[in-house]
Design an enzyme around this catalytic site. Structure first.
Site, mmCIF file in Angstrom:
data_model
loop_
_atom_site.group_PDB
_atom_site.id
_atom_site.type_symbol
_atom_site.label_atom_id
_atom_site.label_comp_id
_atom_site.label_asym_id
_atom_site.label_seq_id
_atom_site.Cartn_x
_atom_site.Cartn_y
_atom_site.Cartn_z
ATOM 1 N N TYR A 1 0.818 -1.208 0.000
ATOM 2 C CA TYR A 1 0.000 0.000 0.000
ATOM 3 C C TYR A 1 0.853 1.259 0.000
ATOM 4 O O TYR A 1 2.036 1.251 0.356
ATOM 5 C CB TYR A 1 -0.920 0.019 1.224
ATOM 6 C CG TYR A 1 -0.171 0.102 2.531
ATOM 7 C CD1 TYR A 1 0.123 1.332 3.113
ATOM 8 C CD2 TYR A 1 0.279 -1.047 3.186
ATOM 9 C CE1 TYR A 1 0.836 1.418 4.292
ATOM 10 C CE2 TYR A 1 0.996 -0.974 4.368
ATOM 11 C CZ TYR A 1 1.266 0.266 4.919
ATOM 12 O OH TYR A 1 1.980 0.346 6.092
ATOM 13 N N PHE B 1 2.295 9.749 4.038
ATOM 14 C CA PHE B 1 2.475 9.541 5.474
ATOM 15 C C PHE B 1 2.838 8.095 5.807
ATOM 16 O O PHE B 1 3.327 7.815 6.904
ATOM 17 C CB PHE B 1 1.213 9.947 6.251
ATOM 18 C CG PHE B 1 0.028 9.047 6.038
ATOM 19 C CD1 PHE B 1 -0.134 7.892 6.779
ATOM 20 C CD2 PHE B 1 -0.923 9.357 5.085
ATOM 21 C CE1 PHE B 1 -1.231 7.064 6.573
ATOM 22 C CE2 PHE B 1 -2.007 8.538 4.881
ATOM 23 C CZ PHE B 1 -2.162 7.380 5.625
ATOM 24 N N ASP B 2 2.636 7.174 4.874
ATOM 25 C CA ASP B 2 2.969 5.778 5.160
ATOM 26 C C ASP B 2 3.070 5.001 3.856
ATOM 27 O O ASP B 2 2.446 5.363 2.850
ATOM 28 C CB ASP B 2 1.900 5.151 6.056
ATOM 29 C CG ASP B 2 2.376 3.844 6.680
ATOM 30 O OD1 ASP B 2 3.578 3.542 6.584
ATOM 31 O OD2 ASP B 2 1.546 3.128 7.265
ATOM 32 N N ILE C 1 -7.603 -0.062 10.495
ATOM 33 C CA ILE C 1 -8.689 0.921 10.543
ATOM 34 C C ILE C 1 -9.916 0.380 9.803
ATOM 35 O O ILE C 1 -9.806 -0.442 8.895
ATOM 36 C CB ILE C 1 -8.248 2.271 9.937
ATOM 37 C CG1 ILE C 1 -7.785 2.108 8.479
ATOM 38 C CG2 ILE C 1 -7.160 2.913 10.778
ATOM 39 C CD1 ILE C 1 -7.440 3.424 7.807
ATOM 40 N N TYR D 1 -8.651 7.521 11.753
ATOM 41 C CA TYR D 1 -8.177 7.787 13.114
ATOM 42 C C TYR D 1 -9.014 8.823 13.857
ATOM 43 O O TYR D 1 -8.681 9.189 14.982
ATOM 44 C CB TYR D 1 -6.706 8.221 13.075
ATOM 45 C CG TYR D 1 -5.795 7.112 12.598
ATOM 46 C CD1 TYR D 1 -5.369 6.120 13.474
ATOM 47 C CD2 TYR D 1 -5.377 7.037 11.271
ATOM 48 C CE1 TYR D 1 -4.544 5.095 13.046
ATOM 49 C CE2 TYR D 1 -4.554 6.015 10.837
ATOM 50 C CZ TYR D 1 -4.145 5.045 11.732
ATOM 51 O OH TYR D 1 -3.320 4.027 11.297
ATOM 52 N N PHE E 1 -5.560 5.907 0.044
ATOM 53 C CA PHE E 1 -4.663 4.758 -0.095
ATOM 54 C C PHE E 1 -4.751 4.159 -1.495
ATOM 55 O O PHE E 1 -5.835 4.154 -2.111
ATOM 56 C CB PHE E 1 -5.035 3.648 0.899
ATOM 57 C CG PHE E 1 -4.678 3.926 2.324
ATOM 58 C CD1 PHE E 1 -3.423 3.589 2.822
ATOM 59 C CD2 PHE E 1 -5.585 4.509 3.183
ATOM 60 C CE1 PHE E 1 -3.084 3.834 4.146
ATOM 61 C CE2 PHE E 1 -5.262 4.761 4.507
ATOM 62 C CZ PHE E 1 -4.008 4.423 4.984
#
Length: 322
Positions: free
Chosen positions: A242, A252-253, A271, A297, A314
């Site tokens: 991902y 961010f990731d 999540i 979140y 994503f």
């Protein structure tokens, strides 16, 4: 790992400091802050990692006021710090955030970004891991491909208009006209829209159209690339790769290069937006997910990378399904 930045936290008695680690960090020093040096009480510093509790050190004002540490916390761990003791004092923790190999690679890649085209960039990324597991160039439409698709759709529309005009002319003049290819819309078994080209011999050839699905929860799901085999359902063990970004496009990731992130679908291990958005995927399938804050979140966020009440975007590829 290399040091990336300064990290510090003061833990006060009677309070717990909890976070989901968004970037790795290391604690190197714990120092007691004497509120009343004459008390001489013992202060014990604890950490809870996910559901397990550990003692980091025990300090006494005027006797043992500092303790060197070398403890690293990884991304996605839920950690809590707190102190206990009959006359516990605040404890200051000092350390550094850490630069991973991926951070170093990204910095180097940023320097080369102006010198690499889209295909070269994908090639460099894929050489860092298993090509079969990567989100490859076919999964990431370039701006040129998107423009080409828009031009194609525009031409298809022009062909339809031209066909209608010719049919009207045929009725008026009663003269035969050459048969042309026509574009029609149908749906596949999963309800996805498909373009159907009707050739002069009556043969129909179907081509997938990306379709955006908006769920009542606010989740938006778009299939970018079809997969094969059975679909993922609740209770399945799935492995994905991902890329996660904020709505402003800030990364961010991202799954580590060459690795697959695995979890049980529908078991609340991730999540809620992932449990809902990955449900129904097939191996090899790529989806774009736009997840509202309530399914991510929420008001808490995941500081410092994810602010409170933030929607997440994503791109997810299903690698394995068990």
């Amino acid at each position: 790992m290399f040091n990336k930045g300064f990290w510090a936290l003061q833990v006060a008695p009677g309070q717990s400091y909890t976070q989901i680690v968004s970037e790795p960090f290391r604690i190197s020093l714990a120092t007691v802050v004497p509120v009343n040096p004459q008390a001489g009480g013992r202060t014990t510093l604890f950490v809870r990692v996910n559901t397990k509790e550990f003692v980091l050190c025990t300090l006494r004002p005027g006797q043992i006021e500092q303790q060197q540490l070398d403890i690293t916390f990884a991304v996605d761990e839920e950690v809590s710090f707190y102190v206990r003791g009959s006359s516990a004092c605040p404890v200051q923790l000092i350390g550094n955030t850490l630069m991973t190999e991926e951070d170093i690679f990204r910095d180097e890649l940023a320097k080369l970004a102006g010198k690499l085209n889209h295909d070269e960039l994908i090639s460099v990324l894929n050489r860092m891991g298993d090509p079969d597991d990567e989100i490859d160039s076919d999964d990431i439409p370039s701006s040129t491909e998107e423009d080409a698709e828009e031009d194609s759709q525009s031409k298809d529309s022009e062909e339809e208009d031209s066909e209608e005009e010719e049919e009207d002319s045929e009725e008026e003049e009663r003269k035969p006209v050459p048969e042309k290819k026509r574009m029609t819309l149908s749906a596949d078994d999963n309800g996805r829209a498909k373009k159907s080209k009707v050739s002069p011999d009556g043969q129909t050839v179907k081509t997938d159209i990306q379709k955006l699905k908006k769920l009542p929860s606010g989740l938006e799901v778009k299939t970018v690339k079809e997969g094969n085999g059975r679909t993922a359902k609740q209770g399945d063990k799935v492995g994905v790769r991902y890329i996660g970004k904020l709505e402003n496009g800030k990364l961010f990731d991202k799954s580590p290069v060459g690795e697959t992130f695995s979890f049980t679908l529908g078991a609340s291990e991730v999540i809620k937006g992932w449990d809902l958005g990955i449900h129904g995927m097939k191996v090899g399938e790529v989806r774009d997910l736009k997840i509202p804050s309530a399914l991510a979140y929420g008001a808490r966020g995941a500081p410092p990378r994810i602010p409170p009440n933030t929607a997440l975007v994503f791109k997810v590829k299903l690698i394995s399904l068990k």
